[in-house]
Design an enzyme around this catalytic site. Structure first.
Site, PDB file in Angstrom:
ATOM      1  N   HIS A 150      18.274  10.282 -25.778  1.00 40.48           N
ATOM      2  CA  HIS A 150      17.195  10.584 -24.818  1.00 40.48           C
ATOM      3  C   HIS A 150      16.553   9.273 -24.372  1.00 40.48           C
ATOM      4  CE1 HIS A 150      13.514  12.246 -23.122  1.00 40.48           C
ATOM      5  NE2 HIS A 150      14.021  13.465 -23.236  1.00 40.48           N
ATOM      6  N   CYS A 152       2.467  25.941  12.785  1.00 45.09           N
ATOM      7  CA  CYS A 152       1.040  25.841  12.487  1.00 45.09           C
ATOM      8  C   CYS A 152       0.863  24.737  11.457  1.00 45.09           C
ATOM      9  CB  CYS A 152       0.482  27.179  12.010  1.00 45.09           C
ATOM     10  SG  CYS A 152       1.294  27.827  10.538  1.00 45.09           S
TER      11      CYS A 152
END
Length: 659
Positions: free
Chosen positions: A566, A28
């Site tokens: 980081h 569907c």
């Protein structure tokens, strides 16, 4: 991309128990719908964990794999990979032990699934054309209007023909015989006969089922009815035809089967369809419609609350198709449908909840999935939102149902009804336009329902749902921190130094445009604006933390300093795009060893900075941490001095915040 679909298809087929375990598979808007011989052979967890799969749902006698917007491509790959006959659409129910209700729902769902796209397209086109005629943009007598209206209306007018094909597939018979049965039911002469002024008598006179007799067949009275746009007559007619065809195939000689079997099937089926099946199923549909309408007429607001609130639950179990079938019957009999119209703006309650979750979540994967689900939901496709975002968290799903109930009540209060089978989301609005009169208030009610549903869902989630958003994510992160933070006694030299892990420009940590780093909350240190995309080890030591997204890395030096590097701010959102980790957790490294490779132009093109904080997350163990460079710096150059008075035993904390 094609390879991705092929790999996904292979994984799905393998984990549903292999292609030999598949009776049929259809799709569907968002789901692959498998009919499996034995659902116990399916590996639910493996399928759910497969990239590209939202979740698994078992309902309506089907094993439903929720994919999302790319379901059509995945379906084609599944059909190709599995080599399923007839597009995987012909089921074998010989060993089906599901309940009668499951079989009925599966049948209706399978019949409508294949034509859902054309139905939606027809609804959009027809609605826009009617709207253009109502506001005077097009004259209803113009050729342009008539041609465009025919494009939009044809699939609804000739719906029995389309359903004849899909029903024949479901009942395992010749699809063209099914098509022919639908064509005969909508044959112009038969349609005109239903409104003939020549009346031979009235069946069930003075009852709600009173029906005029306009003709006869071999002396048998025939209740002629207009079967255009109907659903139940063609379904039962094709079912009856499949019985006749299978019977005829047993005794008709092979040399003449090609044409004799269709002759026998049609000559028996169609008279029975006109004399018995058509009238009886029409009365049945009228009865169902009358019950639904009586609830609506008792109180449109209460009906809206109930149906709007339960609609998403019905979608989950696949039983909403029953209401779609009733709506189609109502449209054919009454020219409008009040029931399905109560549900069309429920999607915006779900969308409002999802938008709030996007705002609330710290989980990058959830945020990514929620953003995709949000845009799908705007157009009425809510399965990705339901299965991938709200339902797993339970309370957000309940909150969306509350918003849906309110939307249904508003639509009911304004008396907004559908005049055609709608599409979804904003494309459903033209379906509420009355081609015969003013629908301003009805349209206003629908728009208001959408806005209120969205706002209510958003606010309810902000107020009541936040603590349910990241519960699993927080537990996962806590576990990760725990692993990183295993208590370990280490000898730490409190007088040591770090070298630059990057080529670039050294700046003060306070200049980093992120409060967590610039404030020193993560620890003391400095930052570097890199000119080359290679991050190296700032000292000898051990890698204690890596990220799947490769945007950050943590290490413990041989002297006990815990260093977090980081790369960029918010680069976790790139999900690893442009990054590659070159080492593994637990690996021993030497100063200057390459740790991470990253593509500076690609990252900056996505709108992210690559400024890299280098912080000592166990700064409290040192009396003084002093950056000693500013400006240009090269890998290997001393950049930070960590000072203390002596060596001492410390507990390695590892409790750095996971950025």
């Amino acid at each position: 991309m094609a390879n991705n679909y092929n790999n996904l298809a292979k994984s799905i087929i393998k984990n549903v128990g292999g292609k030999d375990n598949v009776n049929s598979v259809v799709h569907c808007t968002t789901r692959l719908r498998f009919k499996l011989k034995d659902e116990k052979k399916a590996n639910d967890d493996a399928i759910k964990d497969t990239d590209g799969v939202v979740t698994v749902v078992k309902a309506a006698g089907q094993y439903q794999v929720v994919i999302g917007n790319e379901v059509n491509d995945v379906y084609e790959a599944v059909i190709k990979e599995g080599g399923f006959p007839n597009g995987g659409q012909v089921p074998d129910d010989s060993d089906d032990d599901s309940s009668f209700m499951d079989k009925a729902i599966s049948l209706i769902s399978g019949i409508f699934t294949d034509i859902l796209g054309p139905l939606s397209a027809g609804g959009i086109i027809k609605g826009l054309v009617v709207l253009a005629g109502v506001i005077g943009l097009l004259s209803i007598k113009s050729g342009t209007y008539q041609i465009l209206y025919a494009i939009g209306d044809s699939i609804f007018y000739f719906l029995p023909i389309f359903l004849g094909v899909t029903c024949a597939r479901r009942f395992k018979m010749n699809q063209f015989i099914g098509l022919a049965i639908g064509a005969v039911l909508t044959y112009p002469t038969m349609v005109q006969l239903a409104s003939s002024k020549t009346v031979l008598g009235t069946l069930f006179a003075n009852t709600p089922f009173a029906s005029e007799i306009h003709t006869n067949f071999l002396g048998i009275p025939v209740v002629t009815m207009n079967y255009t746009s109907t659903v139940l007559p063609i379904i039962f007619a094709v079912w009856f035809a499949s019985i006749i065809e299978h019977w005829a195939n047993k005794w008709v000689p092979s040399v003449i089967k090609t044409f004799i079997v269709p002759v026998v099937t049609m000559m028996i089926t169609l008279p029975v369809a006109f004399i018995v099946i058509g009238p009886v199923t029409t009365w049945l549909g009228d009865g169902i419609g009358a019950v639904m309408s009586s609830i609506y007429h008792f109180s449109p607001i209460i009906a809206g609350l109930l149906i709007g609130g339960l609609w998403q639950v019905l979608v989950i179990f696949g039983i909403h198709w029953g209401i779609v079938a009733v709506a189609t019957t109502d449209l054919a009999a009454l020219g409008y449908d009040p029931i399905l119209g109560l549900t069309c703006m429920v999607c915006y309650a779900q969308v409002g909840v999802v938008l709030a979750i996007i705002k609330q979540t710290k989980d990058p994967n959830l945020k990514k999935n929620a953003i995709g689900a949000f845009f799908s939901g705007l157009f009425g496709v809510t399965e990705p939102a339901i299965y991938g975002v709200t339902l797993p968290r339970k309370i957000p799903f309940v909150l969306s149902c509350i918003g849906g109930a309110i939307s249904g009540a508003i639509i009911g209060a304004f008396g907004s009804v559908l005049y055609m089978i709608p599409s979804m989301g904003i494309f459903a609005i033209p379906g509420y336009v009355n081609p015969k009169g003013n629908s301003t208030m009805q349209i206003a009610g629908v728009v208001l329902a959408a806005v209120v549903a969205f706002v209510v869902g958003f606010i309810l989630q902000l107020v009541f749902g936040k603590k349910y958003v990241d519960r699993a994510y927080d537990e996962k992160q806590a576990k990760k921190v725990q692993e990183i933070s295993k208590a370990a006694v280490a000898t730490t030299n409190l007088s040591t130094s770090l070298i630059s892990p990057l080529n670039g420009e050294a700046i003060a940590l306070s200049e980093v445009k992120d409060e967590v780093f610039s404030s020193g909350a993560m620890g003391k240190g400095m930052a570097i604006k890199p000119t080359e995309g290679i991050l190296c080890a700032p000292a000898d030591g051990e890698i204690i933390m890596t990220f799947p997204t490769s945007h950050a890395i943590g290490m413990r030096t041989k002297d006990g300093a815990e260093v977090l590097m980081h790369i960029g701010m918010d680069t976790v959102n790139l999900q690893g795009k442009g990054f590659k980790t070159l080492v593994e957790k637990g690996q021993q490294v030497k100063a200057g060893d390459k740790l991470v490779k990253f593509d500076i132009p690609a990252i900056e093109k996505e709108g992210y900075t690559v400024t890299t904080p280098i912080v000592i997350t166990n700064s409290s163990n040192y009396e003084e941490i002093t950056p000693i460079v500013n400006g240009k710096v090269k890998v290997g150059e001393k950049i930070i001095v960590l000072q203390g008075n002596d060596k001492k035993k410390i507990l390695v904390s590892g409790q750095q915040k996971l950025a």
